[in-house]
Scaffold this motif. Structure first.
Motif, PDB file in Angstrom:
ATOM      1  N   ASN A  83      44.251  42.184  39.275  1.00 40.92           N
ATOM      2  CA  ASN A  83      44.237  40.344  38.683  1.00 40.92           C
ATOM      3  C   ASN A  83      45.180  39.802  39.346  1.00 40.92           C
ATOM      4  O   ASN A  83      44.325  38.751  39.416  1.00 40.92           O
ATOM      5  N   GLY A  86      41.794  38.600  41.980  1.00 38.58           N
ATOM      6  CA  GLY A  86      40.501  38.098  40.368  1.00 38.58           C
ATOM      7  C   GLY A  86      41.651  36.224  40.437  1.00 38.58           C
ATOM      8  O   GLY A  86      41.320  35.719  40.735  1.00 38.58           O
ATOM      9  N   PHE A 345      35.005  35.550  38.181  1.00 40.97           N
ATOM     10  CA  PHE A 345      36.341  36.054  38.334  1.00 40.97           C
ATOM     11  C   PHE A 345      37.416  36.161  36.712  1.00 40.97           C
ATOM     12  O   PHE A 345      37.804  36.883  36.787  1.00 40.97           O
ATOM     13  N   ILE A 348      36.888  38.871  34.979  1.00 36.07           N
ATOM     14  CA  ILE A 348      38.065  40.595  35.295  1.00 36.07           C
ATOM     15  C   ILE A 348      39.605  39.099  34.479  1.00 36.07           C
ATOM     16  O   ILE A 348      40.231  40.692  34.170  1.00 36.07           O
ATOM     17  N   VAL A 349      39.855  38.386  35.195  1.00 39.64           N
ATOM     18  CA  VAL A 349      41.878  37.456  35.054  1.00 39.64           C
ATOM     19  C   VAL A 349      41.568  37.700  33.847  1.00 39.64           C
ATOM     20  O   VAL A 349      42.894  38.337  33.323  1.00 39.64           O
TER      21      VAL A 349
END
Lengths: 405, 117
Positions: A83, A86, A345, A348-349
């Motif tokens: 985290n 990202g 990104f 994912i984050v």
């Protein structure tokens, strides 16, 4: 008056999320190509960020801990590191874009090329973060950003096709994948993770206590809808001017022009001032957030309320991030394009940010009887699914459409 | 006091008596019979040790190889959403990276010792 000024944290946070430089251009582009048919996405985004910022603000007011601090506790150091990487990448890309954006606004005013302005903007940004009080910065840029309200008035004067607001279909000549790509990009920027990190760290900088719960909520429920409304201003004015002409928008100059068409030089002046304040505000938000996230992951001392000497690692991260952003810009990469990469990104984050916030907001160990009620949990879970769906779809759609080309 | 080390202590923020961040609980030190926590370990070298492997070595390397800081458990006053110490941060050894950056970079910039506004 003091009460009024107390909501500038929410306003500044929201401006950094909804009308940073990437959003200004991409929202205007959405208006030019799709008219007002993405209005629903802005609404979905506003409700989503309100739901999670309210939770995050409540967690911070009650526990006195910024939410990023708690993410590692709930995810463990490994997943939290994913985290962090990202989130840092998103924040840094946005920071570079914002410094470029302020420079572009100065280019519009002065005519001098924006690359000349980049080092000066970076220096002023760093000096402001080094010397000026957090609440002063928040007030100046939060309030100056409000001059973008001129766009809403311009929208009513320019009269876009308001009936498109209720149509959830791409207009003739546009396809569904591109329509969805733009929708996901608008949604992701409304829910940008650095908003909650900045908002709750700002709450700690201002020393919120459980008594400031209402203050936090007023910030959320006023600031974020206002930010969303300003984004709607860009969408609607662009839709009014460019859609009928079949024109595309890809520069800041085109995005601000409709206000000039509506109100002449005064309109143009106000909107450029607003863009300047919004992008500078977003640059502050992202450079501080870069420092906040790294420092809070490792447990370092952080914040502007300490003397810089007492938070040397935090200030180093802020300084290095600004330098990295300048270096990226000096490669002559287009600052407006930079924020488009952040979508990768975000996929994912976003889930890794909002899931732990939902879990913590239900934890009596942190919140006592202030845990989520049924409404917050229902909305929180629904939005978690929306975020997951957007995250899963983001990268394939991005490849399919060649980034919305 | 009964605490679940993995849930209540590890990765929690340590703050001093004024609420200023001191570090994370990156690891803990147990008594010989492993029934009590004798100290909190904080610093990237403790965190790197928990990660292991190449990534762990990288994280440890950010401290320049300094040992983790050891905070005797007797200094812990309260554990809630953070681990509160009973002393001021200045009484603990400063973290190596913080001290180095203060001495060589941040501390050299005019205004580094000035409180906000």
């Amino acid at each position: 008056m003091k009460r009024l000024l107390a909501v500038t944290l929410g306003i500044l946070t929201a401006i950094g999320g909804f009308v940073d430089i990437g959003d200004i251009v991409s929202t205007s582009e959405a208006g030019a190509r799709f008219g007002l048919s993405h209005t629903w996405v802005l609404l979905v985004g506003i409700v989503g960020i309100c739901v999670y910022a309210e939770m995050a603000g409540r967690v911070t007011a009650v526990s006195k801990r910024p939410v990023y601090d708690l993410i590692r506790e709930r995810l463990g150091p490994r997943i939290a590191l994913v985290n962090l990487l990202g989130a840092y990448a998103i924040t840094l890309l946005t920071l570079a874009a914002e410094i470029g954006g302020v420079a572009l606004a100065l280019q519009l005013l002065s005519g001098a090329p924006y690359l000349l302005w980049v080092p000066a903007v970076a220096l002023v940004l760093w000096l402001a973060l080094w010397r000026v009080k957090f609440s002063t910065l928040e007030r100046i840029f939060g309030l100056a950003g409000l001059s973008l309200v001129v766009l809403l008035i311009a929208a009513f004067k320019l009269q876009p096709d308001f009936s498109e607001m209720t149509k959830i279909v791409p207009p003739p000549g546009e396809n569904w994948p591109t329509y969805f790509f733009v929708a996901i990009a608008l949604f992701a920027s409304a829910m940008t993770p650095y908003e909650v990190f900045f908002f709750t760290s700002g709450g700690v900088e201002e020393r919120w206590t459980p008594r400031d719960l209402t203050l936090s909520r007023v910030n959320v429920f006023l600031g974020f809808p206002l930010g969303g409304l300003l984004a709607f201003g860009f969408l609607a004015t662009s839709a009014a001017v460019y859609e009928p002409l079949g024109m595309r928008v890809d520069t800041l100059g085109q995005a601000v022009l409709p206000a000039g068409l509506a109100f002449g030089q005064i309109g143009l002046g106000l909107v450029i001032l607003g863009v300047f304040a919004a992008t500078f505000g977003a640059a502050m938000e992202t450079s501080l957030s870069a420092g906040y996230t790294v420092a809070q992951y490792f447990g370092w001392s952080w914040g502007k309320y300490l003397r810089p000497k007492q938070a040397a690692r935090f200030h180093t991260v802020v300084l290095v991030s600004i330098l990295l952003a300048v270096a990226a810009l000096l490669t002559t990469i287009d600052p407006v394009q930079l924020t488009e990469y952040m979508l990768i990104f975000s996929a994912i984050v976003l889930p890794l940010t909002y899931l732990p916030i939902l879990v913590i907001a239900n934890d009596r160990g942190y919140l006592g009887d202030r845990v989520n009620g049924r409404l917050a949990n229902t909305l929180g879970v629904i939005y978690l699914f929306v975020i997951l769906a957007a995250a899963v779809a983001a990268v394939p759609i991005m490849i399919l459409t060649g980034m919305g080309g | 006091m009964r605490l679940l080390i993995g849930f209540d202590l590890l990765d929690r923020q340590i703050v001093d008596r004024d609420g200023v961040p001191v570090g994370k609980v990156d690891d803990v030190e147990l008594s010989d019979d492993a029934r009590h926590v004798t100290a909190l370990l904080t610093g990237q070298s403790a965190l790197g040790g928990r990660f292991g492997g190449v990534l762990g070595r990288w994280i440890t390397a950010t401290t320049g190889g300094a040992e983790p800081r050891r905070i005797p458990y007797g200094l812990v006053a309260l554990v809630d959403s953070a681990v509160h110490l009973s002393i001021k941060r200045a009484l603990l050894t400063p973290p190596a990276l913080e001290a180095w950056l203060d001495q060589h970079l941040i501390g050299r910039i005019p205004g580094a010792d000035r409180a906000e506004g």
